[in-house]
Design an enzyme around this catalytic site. Structure first.
Site, short mmCIF file in Angstrom:
data_model
loop_
_atom_site.label_atom_id
_atom_site.label_comp_id
_atom_site.label_asym_id
_atom_site.label_seq_id
_atom_site.Cartn_x
_atom_site.Cartn_y
_atom_site.Cartn_z
N PRO A 67 0.91 -8.19 -5.55
CA PRO A 67 0.68 -9.60 -4.63
C PRO A 67 -0.33 -9.71 -3.66
O PRO A 67 -1.12 -10.70 -3.28
CB PRO A 67 2.09 -9.81 -4.21
CG PRO A 67 2.78 -8.94 -5.09
CD PRO A 67 2.21 -7.73 -5.51
N ASP B 101 1.77 6.14 7.70
CA ASP B 101 1.40 5.97 9.05
C ASP B 101 2.34 6.42 10.09
O ASP B 101 1.93 6.87 11.01
CB ASP B 101 1.11 4.45 9.13
CG ASP B 101 -0.16 4.07 8.22
OD1 ASP B 101 -1.21 3.51 8.71
OD2 ASP B 101 0.09 4.06 7.09
N ASP C 143 -5.84 4.68 -1.03
CA ASP C 143 -6.26 3.24 -1.82
C ASP C 143 -7.44 2.77 -1.45
O ASP C 143 -7.40 2.29 -0.19
CB ASP C 143 -5.03 2.22 -2.03
CG ASP C 143 -4.48 2.03 -0.64
OD1 ASP C 143 -4.58 2.97 0.11
OD2 ASP C 143 -4.04 1.04 -0.40
N GLU D 174 -9.69 2.85 12.19
CA GLU D 174 -8.99 3.56 11.06
C GLU D 174 -9.41 4.79 10.34
O GLU D 174 -8.76 5.73 10.12
CB GLU D 174 -8.84 2.33 10.04
CG GLU D 174 -7.87 2.82 8.99
CD GLU D 174 -7.93 1.80 7.59
OE1 GLU D 174 -6.91 1.54 6.90
OE2 GLU D 174 -8.93 0.73 7.55
N GLY E 124 -1.17 6.67 -0.91
CA GLY E 124 -2.05 6.12 0.36
C GLY E 124 -3.41 6.29 0.42
O GLY E 124 -4.02 5.98 1.14
N ASN F 248 6.76 1.15 0.58
CA ASN F 248 5.28 1.72 0.88
C ASN F 248 5.03 1.02 2.24
O ASN F 248 4.47 1.59 3.36
CB ASN F 248 4.34 0.81 -0.05
CG ASN F 248 3.05 1.03 0.11
OD1 ASN F 248 2.15 1.06 -0.68
ND2 ASN F 248 2.43 0.74 1.33
N ARG G 159 7.14 0.41 -4.87
CA ARG G 159 6.50 1.68 -4.55
C ARG G 159 6.62 2.38 -3.39
O ARG G 159 7.12 1.47 -2.46
CB ARG G 159 4.91 1.32 -4.80
CG ARG G 159 4.32 0.51 -3.84
CD ARG G 159 2.75 0.17 -4.12
NE ARG G 159 1.85 -0.21 -3.12
CZ ARG G 159 1.50 -1.52 -3.11
NH1 ARG G 159 1.67 -2.41 -3.99
NH2 ARG G 159 0.73 -1.97 -2.08
N GLU H 217 -11.73 -2.25 -0.20
CA GLU H 217 -11.34 -3.70 -0.47
C GLU H 217 -11.16 -4.58 0.74
O GLU H 217 -10.68 -5.56 0.56
CB GLU H 217 -10.14 -3.77 -1.54
CG GLU H 217 -8.82 -3.31 -0.89
CD GLU H 217 -7.68 -3.55 -1.78
OE1 GLU H 217 -7.84 -4.26 -2.79
OE2 GLU H 217 -6.37 -3.01 -1.58
#
Length: 671
Positions: A329, A198, A370, A585, A368, A234, A243, A601
């Site tokens: 997590p 981003d 996901d 977004e 990216g 990330n 990651r 999600e």
């Protein structure tokens, strides 16, 4: 000054509460056996946790929080600040396990309220000091409506500015947010922290708004991550430790140093840029034989391997490949549900099992994208069929190819003013040659395994099947990233080769009706998956990649389509802004009404960092000289300030030359 260590890098011990139910003791050791037996080898015996933190990456804690529905979503909990040290918090958690029974929900709720602050407590709002009401670059936008819109987006940066609280720097182990030294701009919505890729488009937008100090600070935060971890995470959270994301840091440094003419900053960043490149080559690369099978020979003799690569008897490409193989997590509940479904497991077993699916999920997050049908063995978006680690991604290799050429250019730039006989110049030129050779090797591999001539596109390569991922509906916008990287212009490729590739790409895009969507570029043509990186969504970053790539085609062959995509995207974003007062977004590509995209999600988010950055870049590129690039028949909604709707008319012929000149004048040019 040198920033303090962000977090320890050693993995945490498996936490088993001393009062855990007796049945758990025999079940936990059995999980290693389960990992080898269930799901046709889907389990993995060696557990690689998401991070080292005793609370935020503790599966026992995450399980109890999820099963008792203590927070709205998984991310909310792991974003909460600890009121005390991790050891104190965990002692209190252990004490809840009484008489061999799991804690009651009321006890967990009290534990949560006693030992945690609300999510976001450790992040402060911050107005960038270099923000001005009317940046001079934006004032050059010729169309009044577009200029006003750009000025309004410039002010949105102030609402997205953040910095970590003082306690994050003093007690970093009480926070999942990283103790970064510089303030930053967040995407918006649920994303309280900044994210790796981003930041590339946010920095682009900040530079267009003359916010040079803010942009430099954000880049420096990423460089500091490399010093601490060896790579860029990330995002700015400890639970992202295992990651990364698409490696665009080199391109951020290129853009900033070009705009600011700051060779000193470029030179100072080179050690971190090289370290990050080595991270990707050491932990995310793969060697292939000429038949597409994975090379399994011993790699002790580096010289012979390099010789085989240069002789094109061996090929080296890169994969997205997260290290962790447990539930994320920040997505613990969602990930666990998928593994439960795939392997028909209980929630408890799925909470502690290490599986390939968990790693594929984390790897998709590293990409990216996901999530998307792109990573699945089918086209219905069933994430239990995800196999990300079996694929070689086109866009990743295109980015690394451009990074290799950019690093070579950096060293040549530093060498140029030096005495031809100086050892330092010789060293710089040798480094430039090294990265040029690396780009040659990658280009050969991409040509052999990712370019599919009969399709006319670069496609992801399936290692398990030793073939590219095929199918008409399998178009993904990632196939256009090699054009952005300039792969078709690779040194040594003849003009005939380049023309052949470019013609093939344009034929394929027309055949697949990629340009037949009112709102711009679809992220994929795969429908009805309900995943956010599939149709009907459009994402600003991939749209800009495509525009840049199409604009680069020889003889202006892609200009019409590039400008049509730009105009459609701008009209959609503008209409959405006028209607709702927010930037999204992602957008629905089926319309220019500015409707948010959907799926995934989490709920659609507003803000929005990278969308704002892409809009500002396109307005500066295409609307600062003469008339804005326009699309035939698209109507912009009235902002309510009077005046008629503005009809966009497609400019062609001689007008295209004007647009090319405007593109060259853009502040953040693409090398």
């Amino acid at each position: 000054s040198t920033p303090p260590p962000l977090h320890p890098s050693t993995p945490p011990p498996v936490h088993i509460p001393t009062a855990m139910h007796p049945t758990a003791f025999w079940l936990l050791p059995a999980l290693a056996l389960v990992a080898l037996l269930v799901g046709g080898g889907a389990g993995q015996a060696v557990t690689r946790p998401a991070c080292a933190h005793a609370v935020y990456c503790n599966n026992t804690v995450l399980q109890e929080v999820a099963d008792n529905h203590l927070v709205k979503d998984s991310k909310t909990f792991v974003d909460m600040e600890l009121r005390h040290s991790p050891s104190t918090v965990m002692r209190a958690f252990d004490s809840l396990w009484k008489n061999g029974e799991r804690p009651a929900r009321t006890d967990l709720e009290e534990w949560l309220s006693t030992y945690f602050h609300n999510a976001g407590h450790d992040i402060e709002e911050w107005v960038p000091e270099d923000s001005v009401d009317e940046p001079p670059l934006l004032a050059a936008i010729t169309d009044p409506r577009m200029r006003q819109w750009a000025m309004e987006l410039n002010l949105v940066w102030r609402t997205l500015g953040r910095r970590v609280s003082g306690d994050v720097l003093v007690n970093p182990d009480r926070h999942s947010i990283l103790p970064v030294q510089h303030p930053f701009v967040v995407p918006g919505g649920r994303f309280r922290e900044f994210y790796y890729w981003d930041t590339y488009w946010v920095v682009t937008g900040l530079l267009g708004c003359n916010m040079h100090s803010t942009a430099k600070g954000m880049i420096q935060n990423l460089l500091d991550m490399v010093d601490t971890y060896g790579h860029v995470l990330n995002g700015a959270r400890v639970y992202y430790q295992e990651r990364s994301q698409p490696p665009l840091l080199t391109q951020m440094v290129r853009t900033y140093s070009h705009v600011m003419k700051d060779t000193h900053f470029l030179k100072g960043a080179l050690p971190q840029l090289e370290a990050e490149y080595e991270f990707w080559m050491n932990s995310r690369s793969i060697l292939l034989n000429s038949d597409g099978s994975v090379y399994t020979g011993k790699r002790r003799d580096v010289k012979s391997t390099q010789q085989l690569l240069e002789e094109q008897k061996l090929y080296r490409l890169n994969q997205y490949r997260a290290h962790s193989n447990v539930a994320r997590p920040e997505g613990f509940k969602e990930d666990r549900k998928l593994v439960m479904k795939q392997l028909d497991l209980s929630p408890f077993t799925a909470s502690f099992l290490s599986t390939k699916l968990y790693r594929d999920i984390a790897t998709a997050a590293e990409s990216g994208w996901d999530f998307s049908s792109r990573w699945c063995s089918n086209v219905d978006g069933d994430l239990t069929k995800m196999r990300t680690t079996d694929l070689i991604a086109v866009d990743l290799n295109a980015i690394l190819y451009k990074n290799e050429l950019t690093l070579a250019a950096f060293y040549l730039q530093l060498a140029e003013p030096l005495d031809p006989a100086s050892p330092e110049r010789e060293r710089y030129e040798a480094k430039a040659a090294e990265y040029t050779t690396a780009a040659d090797v990658r280009a050969a591999g991409m040509q052999k395994f990712l370019w599919v001539d009969e399709v006319g596109l670069w496609l992801d390569y399936d290692l398990a099947r030793q073939s590219y991922v095929s199918g008409r509906s399998r178009f993904y916008a990632s196939s256009l990233v090699p054009l952005w990287a300039g792969l078709q212009r690779h040194t040594g490729r003849t003009a005939v080769d380049r023309a052949h590739i470019e013609e093939k790409v344009m034929i394929a895009l027309h055949r697949l009706h990629v340009f037949h969507h009112d709102g711009g570029l679809p992220i994929s043509l795969v429908e009805h998956t309900h995943q956010q990186w599939d149709f009907p969504n459009q994402w600003a970053p991939l749209t800009l990649f495509a525009i840049d790539g199409l604009e680069s085609l020889e003889g202006g062959a892609g200009l019409t389509q590039a400008h049509a995509l730009a105009s459609a995207f701008l009209s959609s974003a503008y209409n959405g802004w006028t209607e709702s007062g927010v930037m999204y977004e992602k957008y629905d590509v089926r319309t220019t009404d500015g409707i948010t995209g959907d799926g995934g999600e989490y709920e659609p988010q507003t803000g929005f960092g990278w969308t704002n950055g892409v809009v500002i870049e396109l307005l500066l590129r295409l609307c600062t000289k003469g008339q804005c690039v326009e699309v035939n028949g698209v109507q912009l909604k009235d902002s309510g300030e009077g005046g008629s709707d503005w009809t966009w008319v497609l400019m062609m012929g001689a007008g295209a030359a004007v647009l090319v000149a405007a593109a060259v004048a853009v502040v953040t040019c693409v090398v």
